[in-house]
Write a protein that holds these residues in place. Structure first.
Motif, mmCIF file in Angstrom:
data_model
loop_
_atom_site.group_PDB
_atom_site.id
_atom_site.type_symbol
_atom_site.label_atom_id
_atom_site.label_comp_id
_atom_site.label_asym_id
_atom_site.label_seq_id
_atom_site.Cartn_x
_atom_site.Cartn_y
_atom_site.Cartn_z
ATOM 1 N N THR A 162 25.696 -111.346 38.521
ATOM 2 C CA THR A 162 24.942 -111.584 37.275
ATOM 3 C C THR A 162 23.705 -110.698 37.149
ATOM 4 O OG1 THR A 162 23.672 -113.361 38.295
ATOM 5 C CG2 THR A 162 25.674 -114.005 37.144
ATOM 6 N N LYS A 171 25.399 -116.846 31.774
ATOM 7 C CA LYS A 171 26.143 -118.079 31.539
ATOM 8 C C LYS A 171 27.651 -117.810 31.528
ATOM 9 C CE LYS A 171 25.998 -121.880 28.289
ATOM 10 N NZ LYS A 171 26.632 -121.592 26.997
ATOM 11 N N ARG A 174 28.861 -117.140 35.088
ATOM 12 C CA ARG A 174 28.861 -118.389 35.864
ATOM 13 C C ARG A 174 30.040 -119.274 35.490
ATOM 14 N NH1 ARG A 174 22.675 -120.110 35.253
ATOM 15 N NH2 ARG A 174 21.865 -118.669 36.810
ATOM 16 N N GLU A 175 30.266 -119.390 34.177
ATOM 17 C CA GLU A 175 31.386 -120.239 33.735
ATOM 18 C C GLU A 175 32.713 -119.682 34.213
ATOM 19 O OE1 GLU A 175 29.210 -122.182 29.857
ATOM 20 O OE2 GLU A 175 30.745 -120.641 29.543
ATOM 21 N N ARG A 178 33.168 -120.538 37.884
ATOM 22 C CA ARG A 178 33.543 -121.950 38.058
ATOM 23 C C ARG A 178 34.999 -122.185 37.655
ATOM 24 N NH1 ARG A 178 27.941 -123.844 36.743
ATOM 25 N NH2 ARG A 178 28.432 -123.374 34.586
ATOM 26 N N GLU A 197 20.574 -119.978 40.730
ATOM 27 C CA GLU A 197 21.928 -119.506 40.447
ATOM 28 C C GLU A 197 22.936 -120.130 41.410
ATOM 29 O OE1 GLU A 197 23.081 -116.319 38.567
ATOM 30 O OE2 GLU A 197 23.724 -115.166 40.313
ATOM 31 N N GLN A 200 23.504 -123.732 40.646
ATOM 32 C CA GLN A 200 24.324 -124.015 39.473
ATOM 33 C C GLN A 200 25.781 -123.614 39.624
ATOM 34 O OE1 GLN A 200 22.520 -122.898 35.652
ATOM 35 N NE2 GLN A 200 20.618 -122.775 36.779
ATOM 36 N N THR A 201 26.051 -122.685 40.510
ATOM 37 C CA THR A 201 27.409 -122.163 40.593
ATOM 38 C C THR A 201 28.153 -122.575 41.859
ATOM 39 O OG1 THR A 201 26.375 -120.211 39.641
ATOM 40 C CG2 THR A 201 28.712 -120.064 40.077
#
Ligand SMILES: Nc1ncnc2c1ncn2[C@@H]1O[C@H](COP(=O)(O)OP(=O)(O)OP(=O)(O)O)[C@@H](O)[C@H]1O
Ligand SMILES: [Mg+2]
Length: 307
Positions: A162, A171, A174-175, A178, A197, A200-201
Motif C-alpha cells: 500500500t 482501502k 486491503r480489501e 482480505r 495497517e 486492520q489487515t
C-alpha cells in the motif's frame, strides 16, 4: 489445518559486508493467515522478503516453504508462491492483459480464462484492454498483485503493497488482501511499517527491528490483551490516584512525572473518565495505549537508516 505451517525460517540472516541486515530470524507463518511483517524503515523487511523469494542468498540459516527447504526445492516451491517486491514494473504502452500474458508466458503460459480470472479478482477486468499508462497508482498496484496471483499460488508475498497509495487506494488493496485470504484461502505475507495497517489487515504478525525479531503471534492476542495502559493527566493528581485505585478493574498504577499510568483493560477507559469527571476532577488527557503500540511508536520515532 490451522496448525499447518506454510513458511518457516530458522536463524535466517543476511549480512552486507560487515553489517547484518537480518539476524537469527525465526518466523512461522501458519497456512491460511494474513501474516503482517511489521518494522520501521531499515528494519530488514525487504531483505527478508528477497530471501524468501530467493532473490537474495541468505548468509546463514534456512527457509522452509510448504515443509521443503527452499534452495534444494527451489523450482517446485517457488511455482507455488507469488511475489510483489517494490512496486511492479509494467510495460506502460501495453494493456494490462498483454502485460500479464507476457509474464505468464515466462512460466509456460496461461489460458485467456486464467488471466481473466486474476484480472477479475483484483477488479481490473473492465479495464483489461486499457494501456497501463492510463492506470492510477492504485490500479498499477492491483495489477502487481494480479501478477503475483498468476499460476494460482498458495502463498503470496507482498512487500509494502500500500506504499504511496491514497486512502482510497489503500482501502482497495486491503480489501483485496482480505478477500484473497477469505475466498481463495491464499496465505498472504505482507510487510508494512504501519501498525494500524497490520491491525486492520492481518491475522498474525511479527515485528522486526534492526534486523531482529521482536515478537510474533496472533494479532488479537498481541494487541488486545496483555499489558494495556491508560495514561491519565487529571487534577488534583493525588485525588485521581486514590479514586482510580478503588476501581476493581484496575491492576496497578504508576506515577510518571504528572501522569498516572494505569494498568487496566482498555474497554473501561470511558467509564474511568466519566467517574473522574463526575467526582469533580479535571481531566486534561486520558490516553488508552496498548503496550505493543507504545513499543512500536518508540522504535519508529527514533528510527533512522544509519546503523
Ligand atoms: N544491497 C544492499 N547492500 C547493502 N546494504 C543493504 C542492501 N540492502 C539492504 N541493505 C541494508 O539492510 C538494512 C535493511 O534494509 P531493508 O531494505 O531490508 O529494510 P526495510 O525494512 O525493507 O526498510 P524500508 O521500510 O525502508 O523499506 C538497511 O540497513 C539497508 O541499508
Ligand atoms: Mg523495504
Amino acid at each position: 489445518m490451522s496448525s499447518d505451517v506454510i513458511l518457516r525460517t530458522e536463524r535466517l540472516g543476511k549480512r552486507f559486508r560487515r553489517r547484518w541486515a537480518v539476524r537469527a530470524l525465526n518466523l512461522e507463518v501458519p497456512r491460511g493467515e494474513v501474516f503482517g511483517f511489521l518494522g520501521p524503515n531499515g528494519a530488514g523487511k525487504s531483505t527478508t522478503i528477497r530471501m524468501l523469494l530467493s532473490l537474495v542468498k541468505p548468509s546463514e540459516g534456512r527457509i522452509e516453504l510448504f515443509g521443503k527447504e527452499l534452495y534444494s526445492h527451489r523450482k517446485d516451491v517457488l511455482s507455488r508462491v507469488g511475489g510483489l517486491v517494490e512496486s511492479a514494473d509494467f510495460y506502460q504502452y501495453l494493456t494490462a492483459r498483454k502485460n500479464l500474458d507476457m509474464i505468464a508466458s515466462l512460466g509456460g503460459g496461461l489460458t485467456r480464462r486464467a488471466i481473466d480470472e486474476v484480472l477479475n479478482l483484483v477488479g481490473l477486468f473492465p479495464r483489461a484492454e486499457d494501456k497501463v499508462k492510463t492506470y492510477s497508482h492504485g490500479m498499477k498496484q492491483r495489477l502487481g498483485i494480479a501478477q503475483a496471483l498468476l499460476g494460482n499460488p498458495e502463498l503470496i508475498i507482498l512487500d509494502e503493497p500500500t506504499t504511496g497509495l491514497d486512502p482510497q487506494g489503500i482501502k482497495e488493496v486491503r480489501e483485496l488482501i482480505r478477500r484473497l485470504s477469505k475466498e481463495r484461502a491464499i496465505t498472504v505475507f505482507l510487510s508494512s511499517h504501519l501498525l494500524s495497517e497490520i491491525e486492520q489487515t492481518a491475522t498474525s504478525m511479527a515485528i522486526i527491528n534492526m534486523g531482529e525479531l521482536v515478537v510474533q503471534g496472533k494479532v488479537g492476542a498481541l494487541l488486545n490483551t496483555g499489558e494495556n495502559v491508560v495514561k491519565i493527566d487529571a487534577r488534583p493528581l493525588e485525588e485521581a490516584r486514590l479514586l482510580i485505585s478503588k476501581q476493581q478493574y484496575v491492576k496497578g498504577i504508576k506515577q510518571i512525572n504528572n501522569t498516572l499510568e494505569v494498568n487496566m483493560p482498555l474497554d473501561h477507559a470511558g467509564e474511568l473518565n466519566t467517574m473522574l469527571v463526575r467526582a469533580g476532577l479535571e481531566v486534561y488527557s486520558l490516553i488508552p495505549r496498548r503496550s505493543l503500540e507504545d513499543y512500536f511508536l518508540s522504535i519508529t520515532d527514533g528510527s533512522t537508516d544509519i546503523r
